[in-house]
Design a protein around this motif. Sequence first.
Motif, mmCIF file in Angstrom:
data_model
loop_
_atom_site.group_PDB
_atom_site.id
_atom_site.type_symbol
_atom_site.label_atom_id
_atom_site.label_comp_id
_atom_site.label_asym_id
_atom_site.label_seq_id
_atom_site.Cartn_x
_atom_site.Cartn_y
_atom_site.Cartn_z
ATOM 1 N N ARG A 71 33.665 74.691 47.890
ATOM 2 C CA ARG A 71 33.274 73.521 48.557
ATOM 3 C C ARG A 71 32.827 72.431 48.913
ATOM 4 O O ARG A 71 31.835 71.146 49.012
ATOM 5 C CB ARG A 71 33.317 74.458 49.846
ATOM 6 C CG ARG A 71 34.796 74.686 50.499
ATOM 7 C CD ARG A 71 34.271 75.823 51.854
ATOM 8 N NE ARG A 71 35.898 76.760 52.021
ATOM 9 C CZ ARG A 71 35.776 78.073 52.144
ATOM 10 N NH1 ARG A 71 34.599 78.406 53.277
ATOM 11 N NH2 ARG A 71 36.814 78.456 52.824
ATOM 12 N N LEU A 72 31.391 73.433 48.443
ATOM 13 C CA LEU A 72 29.839 72.558 47.860
ATOM 14 C C LEU A 72 29.739 71.549 46.938
ATOM 15 O O LEU A 72 29.636 70.448 47.223
ATOM 16 C CB LEU A 72 28.646 73.606 47.696
ATOM 17 C CG LEU A 72 28.523 74.067 48.765
ATOM 18 C CD1 LEU A 72 26.861 75.324 48.951
ATOM 19 C CD2 LEU A 72 27.771 73.594 50.060
ATOM 20 N N LYS A 73 30.976 71.406 45.846
ATOM 21 C CA LYS A 73 30.996 70.100 44.819
ATOM 22 C C LYS A 73 31.728 69.515 45.549
ATOM 23 O O LYS A 73 31.506 68.610 45.614
ATOM 24 C CB LYS A 73 31.693 71.367 43.983
ATOM 25 C CG LYS A 73 32.183 70.976 42.731
ATOM 26 C CD LYS A 73 32.914 71.627 41.794
ATOM 27 C CE LYS A 73 32.939 70.656 40.386
ATOM 28 N NZ LYS A 73 34.594 70.311 40.460
ATOM 29 N N LYS A 74 33.101 69.547 46.542
ATOM 30 C CA LYS A 74 33.986 68.822 47.695
ATOM 31 C C LYS A 74 32.590 67.758 47.595
ATOM 32 O O LYS A 74 32.786 66.886 48.210
ATOM 33 C CB LYS A 74 34.760 69.292 48.251
ATOM 34 C CG LYS A 74 35.832 69.378 47.544
ATOM 35 C CD LYS A 74 36.961 69.861 48.094
ATOM 36 C CE LYS A 74 37.989 70.424 48.273
ATOM 37 N NZ LYS A 74 39.308 70.760 49.089
ATOM 38 N N MET A 75 32.176 69.005 48.372
ATOM 39 C CA MET A 75 30.882 67.613 50.124
ATOM 40 C C MET A 75 30.427 66.941 48.873
ATOM 41 O O MET A 75 29.402 65.841 48.683
ATOM 42 C CB MET A 75 30.159 68.291 50.583
ATOM 43 C CG MET A 75 29.316 68.211 51.064
ATOM 44 S SD MET A 75 27.925 69.305 52.001
ATOM 45 C CE MET A 75 26.961 69.462 51.105
ATOM 46 N N GLU A 77 30.097 65.691 45.377
ATOM 47 C CA GLU A 77 31.270 64.724 45.054
ATOM 48 C C GLU A 77 31.886 64.160 46.408
ATOM 49 O O GLU A 77 31.456 62.450 45.924
ATOM 50 C CB GLU A 77 32.391 64.742 44.571
ATOM 51 C CG GLU A 77 32.079 66.321 42.831
ATOM 52 C CD GLU A 77 32.843 66.591 42.907
ATOM 53 O OE1 GLU A 77 32.998 67.634 41.197
ATOM 54 O OE2 GLU A 77 34.005 67.173 42.915
#
Lengths: 83, 232
Positions: A71-75, A77
Amino acid sequence: MLLDILASIQKENGKIKKTHLMYRANLTHERLKKYLEMLLLNDFLEESKTGNQTFYILTEKGNKFLMEMRRLKKMSEAFGIPI
Amino acid sequence: MHLLLIPIWFYGFDTLMYFVSAIVGFFISSKSYKLYSVTRKKPHLYLHLGFMLLSLGLFLSGFVSTYSYVMYKSCIRNCSLSLFDTIFGVEDFGLFLYFGLSILGYSILALAHLPEKTKISSFVLLFILAFSVVMMLVSAPRSELLMWYTYHQYFNLLSVLIVGYILFKVLINFSESRNLVSFLVVLGFSGIFVFHTLHFFSFFNPWMYVFAHLFLITGYLSLLAMLIKVRR
Protein backbone atom coordinates in the motif's frame (compact mmCIF):
# COMPACT_ATOMS: atom_id res chain seq x y z
CA MET A 1 15.45 -6.50 -0.80
CA LEU A 2 13.63 -7.56 2.38
CA LEU A 3 10.34 -6.98 0.58
CA ASP A 4 11.52 -9.04 -2.41
CA ILE A 5 12.35 -11.92 -0.09
CA LEU A 6 8.94 -11.76 1.62
CA ALA A 7 7.17 -11.47 -1.75
CA SER A 8 9.09 -14.50 -3.08
CA ILE A 9 7.94 -16.57 -0.11
CA GLN A 10 4.34 -15.39 -0.49
CA LYS A 11 4.40 -16.42 -4.16
CA GLU A 12 5.30 -19.96 -3.04
CA ASN A 13 2.17 -20.08 -0.85
CA GLY A 14 4.02 -18.83 2.20
CA LYS A 15 6.67 -21.58 2.42
CA ILE A 16 9.96 -21.91 0.58
CA LYS A 17 13.20 -23.88 0.70
CA LYS A 18 16.33 -21.91 1.51
CA THR A 19 18.00 -22.94 -1.75
CA HIS A 20 14.98 -21.85 -3.80
CA LEU A 21 14.89 -18.54 -2.01
CA MET A 22 18.56 -17.96 -2.77
CA TYR A 23 17.85 -18.58 -6.43
CA ARG A 24 14.70 -16.43 -6.53
CA ALA A 25 16.19 -13.49 -4.65
CA ASN A 26 19.43 -13.76 -6.64
CA LEU A 27 21.59 -13.36 -3.53
CA THR A 28 24.77 -14.95 -2.25
CA HIS A 29 24.50 -17.30 0.69
CA GLU A 30 26.08 -14.79 3.07
CA ARG A 31 23.84 -11.87 2.09
CA LEU A 32 20.69 -13.99 2.18
CA LYS A 33 21.67 -15.22 5.66
CA LYS A 34 21.98 -11.63 6.85
CA TYR A 35 18.55 -10.65 5.52
CA LEU A 36 16.90 -13.81 6.84
CA GLU A 37 18.30 -13.14 10.31
CA MET A 38 16.69 -9.71 10.21
CA LEU A 39 13.34 -11.09 9.09
CA LEU A 40 13.42 -13.86 11.70
CA LEU A 41 14.33 -11.36 14.41
CA ASN A 42 11.26 -9.27 13.53
CA ASP A 43 9.02 -12.37 13.47
CA PHE A 44 8.17 -11.90 9.81
CA LEU A 45 9.42 -15.42 9.10
CA GLU A 46 9.62 -18.77 10.87
CA GLU A 47 12.27 -21.39 10.26
CA SER A 48 11.39 -25.06 10.07
CA LYS A 49 13.65 -28.01 9.41
CA THR A 50 12.56 -31.22 7.71
CA GLY A 51 15.39 -33.70 7.40
CA ASN A 52 18.33 -31.92 5.80
CA GLN A 53 16.21 -29.15 4.34
CA THR A 54 15.46 -25.76 5.86
CA PHE A 55 12.18 -24.06 5.05
CA TYR A 56 11.13 -20.48 5.66
CA ILE A 57 7.49 -19.77 6.42
CA LEU A 58 5.83 -16.38 6.13
CA THR A 59 4.13 -15.50 9.45
CA GLU A 60 0.86 -13.58 9.87
CA LYS A 61 2.92 -10.57 10.95
CA GLY A 62 5.11 -10.89 7.87
CA ASN A 63 2.06 -11.14 5.63
CA LYS A 64 0.49 -8.03 7.16
CA PHE A 65 3.79 -6.16 6.83
CA LEU A 66 4.04 -7.11 3.18
CA MET A 67 0.47 -5.91 2.51
CA GLU A 68 1.13 -2.61 4.29
CA MET A 69 4.33 -2.09 2.34
CA ARG A 70 2.52 -2.71 -0.94
CA ARG A 71 0.00 0.00 0.00
CA LEU A 72 2.80 2.38 0.94
CA LYS A 73 4.57 1.59 -2.33
CA LYS A 74 1.40 2.57 -4.22
CA MET A 75 1.24 5.82 -2.26
CA SER A 76 4.90 6.60 -2.92
CA GLU A 77 4.51 5.89 -6.64
CA ALA A 78 1.41 8.10 -6.76
CA PHE A 79 3.66 10.96 -5.64
CA GLY A 80 6.12 10.05 -8.37
CA ILE A 81 8.68 8.59 -5.97
CA PRO A 82 9.52 5.00 -6.92
CA ILE A 83 10.73 2.59 -4.22
CA MET B 1 0.47 46.92 2.04
CA HIS B 2 -2.82 45.22 1.22
CA LEU B 3 -5.43 44.21 3.76
CA LEU B 4 -7.12 40.87 3.27
CA LEU B 5 -10.86 40.95 2.70
CA ILE B 6 -12.51 38.11 4.58
CA PRO B 7 -16.32 37.78 4.61
CA ILE B 8 -17.59 37.68 8.23
CA TRP B 9 -19.91 34.74 7.51
CA PHE B 10 -16.82 32.72 6.48
CA TYR B 11 -15.17 33.14 9.90
CA GLY B 12 -14.65 29.70 11.37
CA PHE B 13 -15.06 27.79 8.11
CA ASP B 14 -11.50 28.65 7.13
CA THR B 15 -10.31 27.47 10.56
CA LEU B 16 -12.10 24.15 10.08
CA MET B 17 -10.51 23.77 6.66
CA TYR B 18 -7.04 24.38 8.11
CA PHE B 19 -7.59 21.71 10.77
CA VAL B 20 -8.96 19.11 8.33
CA SER B 21 -6.09 19.77 5.91
CA ALA B 22 -3.57 19.47 8.75
CA ILE B 23 -4.98 16.09 9.82
CA VAL B 24 -4.75 14.75 6.24
CA GLY B 25 -1.16 16.04 6.05
CA PHE B 26 -0.28 14.24 9.29
CA PHE B 27 -1.69 10.98 7.90
CA ILE B 28 0.50 11.25 4.80
CA SER B 29 3.49 12.22 6.93
CA SER B 30 3.11 9.22 9.23
CA LYS B 31 2.66 6.82 6.29
CA SER B 32 5.76 8.26 4.63
CA TYR B 33 7.74 7.79 7.84
CA LYS B 34 6.72 4.11 7.93
CA LEU B 35 7.99 3.79 4.38
CA TYR B 36 11.23 5.60 5.18
CA SER B 37 11.87 3.35 8.19
CA VAL B 38 11.99 0.41 5.77
CA THR B 39 13.53 1.86 2.62
CA ARG B 40 15.85 4.47 4.24
CA LYS B 41 15.56 6.48 1.02
CA LYS B 42 15.90 10.23 1.22
CA PRO B 43 12.83 11.09 -0.94
CA HIS B 44 10.63 9.21 1.56
CA LEU B 45 12.19 11.15 4.42
CA TYR B 46 11.54 14.39 2.51
CA LEU B 47 7.91 13.36 1.93
CA HIS B 48 7.54 12.71 5.67
CA LEU B 49 9.23 15.95 6.77
CA GLY B 50 7.52 18.06 4.08
CA PHE B 51 3.99 17.03 5.04
CA MET B 52 4.86 17.16 8.75
CA LEU B 53 5.94 20.82 8.45
CA LEU B 54 2.94 21.72 6.28
CA SER B 55 0.58 20.14 8.81
CA LEU B 56 2.23 21.92 11.73
CA GLY B 57 1.85 25.20 9.84
CA LEU B 58 -1.82 24.52 9.06
CA PHE B 59 -2.54 23.57 12.70
CA LEU B 60 -0.85 26.74 13.85
CA SER B 61 -2.84 28.78 11.35
CA GLY B 62 -6.05 27.12 12.57
CA PHE B 63 -5.26 27.92 16.21
CA VAL B 64 -4.30 31.49 15.41
CA SER B 65 -7.46 32.17 13.43
CA THR B 66 -9.60 30.56 16.17
CA TYR B 67 -7.91 32.81 18.73
CA SER B 68 -8.45 35.89 16.54
CA TYR B 69 -12.12 35.17 15.88
CA VAL B 70 -12.87 34.38 19.53
CA MET B 71 -11.15 37.55 20.69
CA TYR B 72 -12.78 39.58 17.94
CA LYS B 73 -16.27 38.31 18.77
CA SER B 74 -15.78 38.83 22.51
CA CYS B 75 -14.98 42.49 21.97
CA ILE B 76 -17.15 43.26 18.98
CA ARG B 77 -19.43 45.64 20.98
CA ASN B 78 -16.88 47.29 23.17
CA CYS B 79 -13.47 47.03 21.67
CA SER B 80 -10.47 49.05 22.59
CA LEU B 81 -7.62 49.55 20.18
CA SER B 82 -5.16 47.94 22.59
CA LEU B 83 -7.08 44.67 22.45
CA PHE B 84 -6.83 44.67 18.65
CA ASP B 85 -3.12 45.26 19.04
CA THR B 86 -2.87 42.13 21.19
CA ILE B 87 -4.93 40.06 18.76
CA PHE B 88 -2.87 41.10 15.80
CA GLY B 89 0.33 40.63 17.77
CA VAL B 90 -0.56 36.96 18.30
CA GLU B 91 -1.84 36.63 14.74
CA ASP B 92 1.27 38.31 13.43
CA PHE B 93 3.58 35.90 15.20
CA GLY B 94 1.50 32.76 14.52
CA LEU B 95 1.00 33.44 10.83
CA PHE B 96 4.63 34.37 10.40
CA LEU B 97 5.53 30.92 11.77
CA TYR B 98 2.91 29.35 9.47
CA PHE B 99 4.50 31.06 6.45
CA GLY B 100 7.96 29.85 7.45
CA LEU B 101 6.86 26.27 8.14
CA SER B 102 4.89 26.09 4.87
CA ILE B 103 7.71 27.43 2.70
CA LEU B 104 10.12 25.00 4.35
CA GLY B 105 7.60 22.15 3.90
CA TYR B 106 7.02 22.88 0.20
CA SER B 107 10.77 23.21 -0.40
CA ILE B 108 11.42 19.82 1.20
CA LEU B 109 8.61 18.27 -0.89
CA ALA B 110 10.21 19.79 -3.99
CA LEU B 111 13.53 18.19 -2.97
CA ALA B 112 11.76 14.80 -2.85
CA HIS B 113 10.83 15.29 -6.51
CA LEU B 114 14.28 16.17 -7.76
CA PRO B 115 15.90 13.50 -9.94
CA GLU B 116 18.07 11.17 -7.85
CA LYS B 117 21.26 12.13 -9.70
CA THR B 118 20.71 15.84 -9.05
CA LYS B 119 22.86 17.13 -6.26
CA ILE B 120 21.88 20.43 -4.75
CA SER B 121 24.90 21.92 -3.10
CA SER B 122 24.47 23.39 0.35
CA PHE B 123 25.61 26.69 -1.16
CA VAL B 124 22.53 26.84 -3.44
CA LEU B 125 20.21 25.90 -0.57
CA LEU B 126 21.80 28.53 1.63
CA PHE B 127 21.40 31.08 -1.15
CA ILE B 128 17.68 30.33 -1.59
CA LEU B 129 17.13 30.52 2.19
CA ALA B 130 19.10 33.76 2.49
CA PHE B 131 17.23 35.25 -0.49
CA SER B 132 13.85 34.44 1.10
CA VAL B 133 14.91 35.96 4.44
CA VAL B 134 16.28 39.10 2.75
CA MET B 135 13.08 39.52 0.71
CA MET B 136 11.05 39.33 3.91
CA LEU B 137 13.29 41.75 5.78
CA VAL B 138 13.27 44.20 2.89
CA SER B 139 9.50 44.22 2.95
CA ALA B 140 9.26 44.56 6.75
CA PRO B 141 9.94 48.31 7.09
CA ARG B 142 7.02 49.00 4.74
CA SER B 143 4.70 47.32 7.22
CA GLU B 144 3.69 49.71 9.97
CA LEU B 145 1.35 47.59 12.03
CA LEU B 146 0.68 44.16 10.60
CA MET B 147 3.81 42.68 9.18
CA TRP B 148 2.14 39.45 8.06
CA TYR B 149 -0.09 41.34 5.64
CA THR B 150 3.06 42.37 3.82
CA TYR B 151 4.65 38.93 4.03
CA HIS B 152 1.39 37.39 2.83
CA GLN B 153 2.14 38.48 -0.76
CA TYR B 154 5.69 37.08 -0.79
CA PHE B 155 4.58 33.91 0.95
CA ASN B 156 1.88 33.13 -1.61
CA LEU B 157 4.07 34.06 -4.56
CA LEU B 158 6.91 31.85 -3.32
CA SER B 159 4.44 29.03 -2.57
CA VAL B 160 2.95 29.25 -6.08
CA LEU B 161 6.44 28.87 -7.57
CA ILE B 162 7.45 25.88 -5.41
CA VAL B 163 4.06 24.10 -5.57
CA GLY B 164 4.04 24.80 -9.33
CA TYR B 165 7.24 22.77 -9.65
CA ILE B 166 5.80 19.90 -7.55
CA LEU B 167 2.59 19.99 -9.60
CA PHE B 168 4.62 19.78 -12.81
CA LYS B 169 6.47 16.70 -11.50
CA VAL B 170 3.31 14.88 -10.34
CA LEU B 171 1.66 15.71 -13.68
CA ILE B 172 4.57 14.05 -15.52
CA ASN B 173 4.20 11.07 -13.21
CA PHE B 174 0.45 10.87 -13.94
CA SER B 175 1.04 11.09 -17.70
CA GLU B 176 3.29 8.02 -17.40
CA SER B 177 1.31 5.92 -14.91
CA ARG B 178 -2.27 6.91 -15.87
CA ASN B 179 -3.88 5.60 -12.71
CA LEU B 180 -6.45 6.98 -10.29
CA VAL B 181 -4.14 7.41 -7.29
CA SER B 182 -1.66 9.49 -9.29
CA PHE B 183 -4.58 11.56 -10.60
CA LEU B 184 -5.75 12.21 -7.03
CA VAL B 185 -2.25 13.45 -6.13
CA VAL B 186 -2.37 15.78 -9.16
CA LEU B 187 -5.78 17.04 -7.98
CA GLY B 188 -4.35 17.51 -4.48
CA PHE B 189 -1.43 19.68 -5.56
CA SER B 190 -3.63 21.54 -8.10
CA GLY B 191 -5.93 22.51 -5.22
CA ILE B 192 -3.00 23.75 -3.14
CA PHE B 193 -1.59 25.62 -6.16
CA VAL B 194 -4.89 27.41 -6.87
CA PHE B 195 -5.31 28.12 -3.13
CA HIS B 196 -2.06 30.12 -3.06
CA THR B 197 -2.81 31.82 -6.39
CA LEU B 198 -6.25 33.02 -5.28
CA HIS B 199 -5.01 33.84 -1.77
CA PHE B 200 -2.48 36.16 -3.38
CA PHE B 201 -5.42 38.23 -4.69
CA SER B 202 -7.45 38.12 -1.45
CA PHE B 203 -7.05 41.86 -1.05
CA PHE B 204 -8.94 42.33 -4.34
CA ASN B 205 -12.25 40.65 -3.54
CA PRO B 206 -13.59 38.77 -0.45
CA TRP B 207 -14.76 35.91 -2.67
CA MET B 208 -11.11 35.25 -3.60
CA TYR B 209 -10.46 34.29 0.02
CA VAL B 210 -13.52 31.99 0.09
CA PHE B 211 -12.66 30.29 -3.21
CA ALA B 212 -9.01 29.97 -2.21
CA HIS B 213 -9.98 28.03 0.90
CA LEU B 214 -12.45 25.87 -1.00
CA PHE B 215 -9.59 24.87 -3.30
CA LEU B 216 -7.35 24.18 -0.30
CA ILE B 217 -9.84 21.77 1.25
CA THR B 218 -10.55 20.16 -2.15
CA GLY B 219 -6.81 19.58 -2.57
CA TYR B 220 -6.33 17.94 0.81
CA LEU B 221 -9.54 15.89 0.47
CA SER B 222 -8.20 14.59 -2.84
CA LEU B 223 -5.04 13.50 -1.01
CA LEU B 224 -7.25 11.82 1.62
CA ALA B 225 -9.15 10.04 -1.16
CA MET B 226 -5.79 8.85 -2.51
CA LEU B 227 -4.89 7.38 0.90
CA ILE B 228 -8.28 5.61 1.11
CA LYS B 229 -7.95 4.28 -2.44
CA VAL B 230 -4.46 2.94 -1.70
CA ARG B 231 -5.76 1.04 1.36
CA ARG B 232 -8.36 -0.86 -0.69
